[in-house]
Motif scaffolding. Structure first.
Motif, PDB file in Angstrom:
ATOM      1  N   LYS A 123      42.111  45.442  36.347  1.00 18.29           N
ATOM      2  CA  LYS A 123      41.653  44.483  37.251  1.00 18.29           C
ATOM      3  C   LYS A 123      42.594  44.446  38.233  1.00 18.29           C
ATOM      4  N   ALA A 126      42.396  47.433  40.496  1.00 20.25           N
ATOM      5  CA  ALA A 126      41.200  47.451  41.295  1.00 20.25           C
ATOM      6  C   ALA A 126      41.331  46.416  42.657  1.00 20.25           C
ATOM      7  N   LYS A 127      42.067  45.486  42.275  1.00 20.85           N
ATOM      8  CA  LYS A 127      42.004  44.348  43.322  1.00 20.85           C
ATOM      9  C   LYS A 127      43.025  45.009  44.568  1.00 20.85           C
ATOM     10  N   HIS A 130      41.556  47.564  46.630  1.00 23.49           N
ATOM     11  CA  HIS A 130      40.636  47.040  47.622  1.00 23.49           C
ATOM     12  C   HIS A 130      41.553  46.616  48.636  1.00 23.49           C
ATOM     13  N   VAL A 154      32.659  45.099  49.705  1.00 22.47           N
ATOM     14  CA  VAL A 154      32.854  44.093  49.132  1.00 22.47           C
ATOM     15  C   VAL A 154      32.058  44.006  47.685  1.00 22.47           C
ATOM     16  N   GLY A 157      33.686  46.319  45.517  1.00 18.62           N
ATOM     17  CA  GLY A 157      35.031  46.632  44.960  1.00 18.62           C
ATOM     18  C   GLY A 157      35.563  47.682  45.535  1.00 18.62           C
TER      19      GLY A 157
END
Length: 587
Positions: A123, A126-127, A130, A154, A157
């Motif tokens: 997680k 992934a952030k 992005h 968006v 992601g």
């Protein structure tokens, strides 16, 4: 977690503390009428409530779509959860601790903690990927050139890997170890050097049905390369390609927001994103593999209807056709939409517009019709050998259908070949085995399914429903086992063993969905005398079938017997004839 097993006592307590009426009322407004609660079914659209909840026996069933089950099954269906996750959710609701038991020989708590760490690392990555898009004008321009809007960036992601080292530095700063990064597949090692497995690629997070980032897919931005354009991170304890689908989390959201008519399966991530951008919010894709049973069951949680939309070349491969059979086997209504001229969905929508693509989806062919059309394209039907092979393989395609369904397609085969329908019927129903060409199927032969007469099957349902509801006229005798087909004998044994409706649903609904639906939802007449007459008539249908089968078996033995042996067989035949003439059922 699908392999985890809970103690029966724990599950009993869980269901006791989660009253089914209270739980369902949180999703569907219920109104009590008599002893039953009624509401509008959450699993199909309806104006008049036909969804019944029985508080005394703690089960629900819908008289419209035939959905039925206990409180765990309801949560599984509404939340698109596995059995484990539904139990976990209900346990949290009731302030119950999950049993701390070993799973597959390993400590459950250790597995749980490790899984949570892996998901947290994924997680965080992934952030960060992005956020990297804000730092790279090149990556944003690339996505714009592929017609991926900021809204879709968006929604999915989408991210970017700046280089081969930056993600390692970042994740270390967040407290994640290098070993963990390797374990989740983000980092690889070569010649003693650690590097980002997705280095300098556009990054697409792979998100499971529960909303967890479990892996990544990366696409190179370079036009010509001597390595793979797309890569997926390695399979890990939290990610198996054959058990996940790209976009499945968004399809689940669409279902929860108001239900969905169907899922649309396309070839790759870009196709999924393009279709979502065009308003198709239930588009999904496999992850570079042929469709698997696990993926089919994942789809089944969201919809019974699937349209598979591949370009013409891909849709004709053996792997694709086997994947379609897997969907059909899981009782999913499969239709096939082939995009012309070798275009993918993204290109087709761009060149011809959404309205034209709508027509392709709406005109998708049923699976059997598609298979026959594909077979037709593989042979020269002006040639005798081509015509012969086509007929043989076409009949193999029909071999698992009911006689009514098969009848519809005899016309198609006749029109293609000139072979008469009577010949086709005889060939299909009298030949036990039909040879299959390796052009389309595996090399093994397909044997036609044994068909159970519909009258017998319905009689079994009536008898089982009467026994399950403890009707006074329905005697629970072990002798009944002699009269049932092998397919439903297990259900009979469960009822004879004392199962009530909730236990019956929980035990058999997964393996025998059609039978359980028919039995649990059987609509008894108001007058018990009518029910008793119907029960006795159905019981006799089953008994007579048993007696006739035994009679045929004995007649076949007669020619080889002499003396006392022959006398014994003749005596048994005499008693069978008496029972048939007198309609006598032995229990």
């Amino acid at each position: 977690m699908d392999g985890y097993r809970f103690d029966d006592r724990f599950l009993d307590e869980l269901k006791l503390k989660n009253n089914i009426v209270t739980v369902i009322n949180g999703y569907v407004p219920l109104e009590k009428k008599g002893k039953t609660y009624w509401g509008r079914c959450p699993f199909h659209s309806e104006k008049t409530p036909s969804f019944a909840v029985n508080e005394a026996d703690q089960y629900y069933h819908c008289f419209g779509c035939k959905a039925s089950g206990n409180v765990i099954k309801f949560v599984m269906e509404m939340e698109s959860m596995t059995f484990y996750d539904a139990v976990k959710m209900l346990a949290e609701r009731a302030n119950m601790e999950l049993p701390k038991m070993a799973e597959d020989g390993e400590n459950f708590e250790k597995q749980k903690k490790e899984r949570e760490q892996m998901l947290a690392c994924l997680k965080s990555a992934a952030k960060h990927y992005h956020d990297n898009l804000k730092k790279s004008e090149f990556a944003r321009a690339y996505l714009q050139g592929r017609r991926i809007s900021p809204e879709m960036v968006v929604k999915f992601g989408i991210g970017y890997s700046l280089d081969y080292n930056e993600i390692i530095t970042y994740l270390k700063s967040q407290g994640f170890s290098l070993d963990l990064m390797k374990k989740v597949g983000i980092v690889k090692e070569k010649d003693g050097r650690n590097y980002d497995a997705l280095g300098e690629r556009i990054v697409f997070p792979i998100i499971n049905i529960y909303g967890d980032v479990v892996a990544f897919s990366g696409r190179t931005t370079k036009a010509k390369v001597d390595y793979a354009k797309y890569i997926n991170t390695a399979e890990t304890p939290v990610f198996t390609k054959g058990k996940n689908l790209f976009g499945i989390n968004l399809a689940k959201k669409a279902k929860q927001a108001g239900g969905i008519d169907r899922l649309i399966i396309v070839e790759g991530q870009i196709d999924v994103i393009a279709l979502h951008g065009a308003g198709y919010g239930t588009a999904i894709a496999s992850l570079g593999t042929a469709l698997t049973v696990d993926q089919a069951r994942l789809m089944k949680r969201l919809s019974d209807n699937v349209v598979i939309c591949y370009d013409g070349d891909f849709a004709g491969t053996k792997a694709t056709l086997r994947g379609l059979d897997i969907l059909k086997h899981e009782k999913i209504n499969v239709r096939v939409a082939s995009i012309p001229d070798g275009l993918d969905p993204d290109e087709f929508i761009l060149k011809r517009g959404k309205a034209a693509f709508d027509k392709i989806i709406e005109n998708a062919k049923p699976l059997i019709e598609y298979k026959l059309a594909y077979l037709k394209s593989q042979y020269d039907l002006t040639d005798f050998d081509g015509k012969t092979k086509f007929v043989e393989e076409a009949l193999a395609v029909l071999s698992g259908l009911s006689e009514v369904e098969a009848e519809v397609y005899f016309d198609y085969i006749r029109d293609c070949t000139g072979v008469g329908k009577d010949f086709l019927r005889n060939k299909l129903y009298k030949d036990n085995t039909l040879k299959i060409s390796e052009n389309m199927f595996p090399k093994t032969a397909i044997t036609r399914e044994k068909r159970v007469d519909n009258k017998i099957r319905q009689a079994e349902y009536v008898v089982l429903a009467s026994l399950l509801r403890n009707k006074k006229y329905a005697q629970k005798s072990p002798k009944l086992a002699d009269y049932f087909t092998d397919e439903l004998a297990e259900l009979l044994n469960g009822i004879l063993g004392g199962m009530g409706v909730p236990e019956f649903i929980e035990k058999f609904e997964g393996e025998y969905p059609e039978a359980v639906g028919e039995i649990v939802n059987y609509d008894f007449a108001e007058a018990e005398t009518v029910n008793e007459t119907c029960y006795n008539d159905c019981l006799w249908v089953l008994c007579k079938e048993h007696l006739l089968a035994r009679q045929k078996e004995l007649m076949g033995k007669m020619s080889g017997l002499i003396g006392e042996d022959k006398k014994e067989v003749m005596q048994e035949l005499y008693f069978i004839a008496q029972k048939i003439n007198g309609k006598k059922v032995d229990l």
